[in-house]
Scaffold this motif. Structure first.
Motif, PDB file in Angstrom:
ATOM      1  N   TYR A 198      44.265  30.910  29.986  1.00  0.00           N
ATOM      2  CA  TYR A 198      44.442  29.810  29.029  1.00  0.00           C
ATOM      3  C   TYR A 198      45.890  29.325  29.017  1.00  0.00           C
ATOM      4  O   TYR A 198      46.146  28.125  28.900  1.00  0.00           O
ATOM      5  CB  TYR A 198      44.022  30.227  27.629  1.00  0.00           C
ATOM      6  CG  TYR A 198      42.530  30.451  27.460  1.00  0.00           C
ATOM      7  CD1 TYR A 198      41.602  29.764  28.232  1.00  0.00           C
ATOM      8  CD2 TYR A 198      42.049  31.346  26.516  1.00  0.00           C
ATOM      9  CE1 TYR A 198      40.243  29.968  28.077  1.00  0.00           C
ATOM     10  CE2 TYR A 198      40.693  31.555  26.350  1.00  0.00           C
ATOM     11  CZ  TYR A 198      39.788  30.858  27.132  1.00  0.00           C
ATOM     12  OH  TYR A 198      38.454  31.063  26.977  1.00  0.00           O
ATOM     13  N   SER A 199      46.835  30.240  29.126  1.00  0.00           N
ATOM     14  CA  SER A 199      48.249  29.848  29.152  1.00  0.00           C
ATOM     15  C   SER A 199      48.562  29.013  30.385  1.00  0.00           C
ATOM     16  O   SER A 199      49.221  27.972  30.295  1.00  0.00           O
ATOM     17  CB  SER A 199      49.140  31.090  29.126  1.00  0.00           C
ATOM     18  OG  SER A 199      48.911  31.838  27.969  1.00  0.00           O
ATOM     19  N   GLY A 246      40.512  40.197  27.436  1.00  0.00           N
ATOM     20  CA  GLY A 246      41.365  39.405  26.551  1.00  0.00           C
ATOM     21  C   GLY A 246      42.684  39.054  27.222  1.00  0.00           C
ATOM     22  O   GLY A 246      43.181  37.928  27.091  1.00  0.00           O
ATOM     23  N   SER A 268      43.775  35.250  28.180  1.00  0.00           N
ATOM     24  CA  SER A 268      44.988  34.665  27.615  1.00  0.00           C
ATOM     25  C   SER A 268      45.925  34.172  28.712  1.00  0.00           C
ATOM     26  O   SER A 268      46.546  33.112  28.571  1.00  0.00           O
ATOM     27  CB  SER A 268      45.696  35.669  26.703  1.00  0.00           C
ATOM     28  OG  SER A 268      46.116  36.793  27.433  1.00  0.00           O
TER      29      SER A 268
END
Length: 67
Positions: free
Chosen positions: A42-43, A35, A39
């Motif tokens: 994706y950021s 996770g 994240s």
């Protein structure tokens, strides 16, 4: 021996395989800290895409005569 810590490691493949196959989560969330990795990815992807769109907008708009 200096390299014994790297060479003489226990084989944990079966433990990891059982852990991953027993999980009901989606495949990309099964490993520990996945996770966090997703994240961050994706950021960075979002920041990159926004930067590209912003730069294209500035190139298309161009400079005005007063600047």
């Amino acid at each position: 021996m200096v390299l014994s810590a790297l060479v003489n490691k226990p084989n944990r493949i079966l433990e990891k395989q059982k852990f991953i196959q027993a999980s009901k989560k989606p495949l990309h969330y099964r490993m520990p800290r996945s996770g966090l990795y997703l994240s961050v990815y994706y950021s960075a992807f979002t920041v990159g895409c926004v930067g590209i769109v912003y730069s294209c907008y500035n190139l298309i708009r161009g400079k005005s005569a007063t600047e």
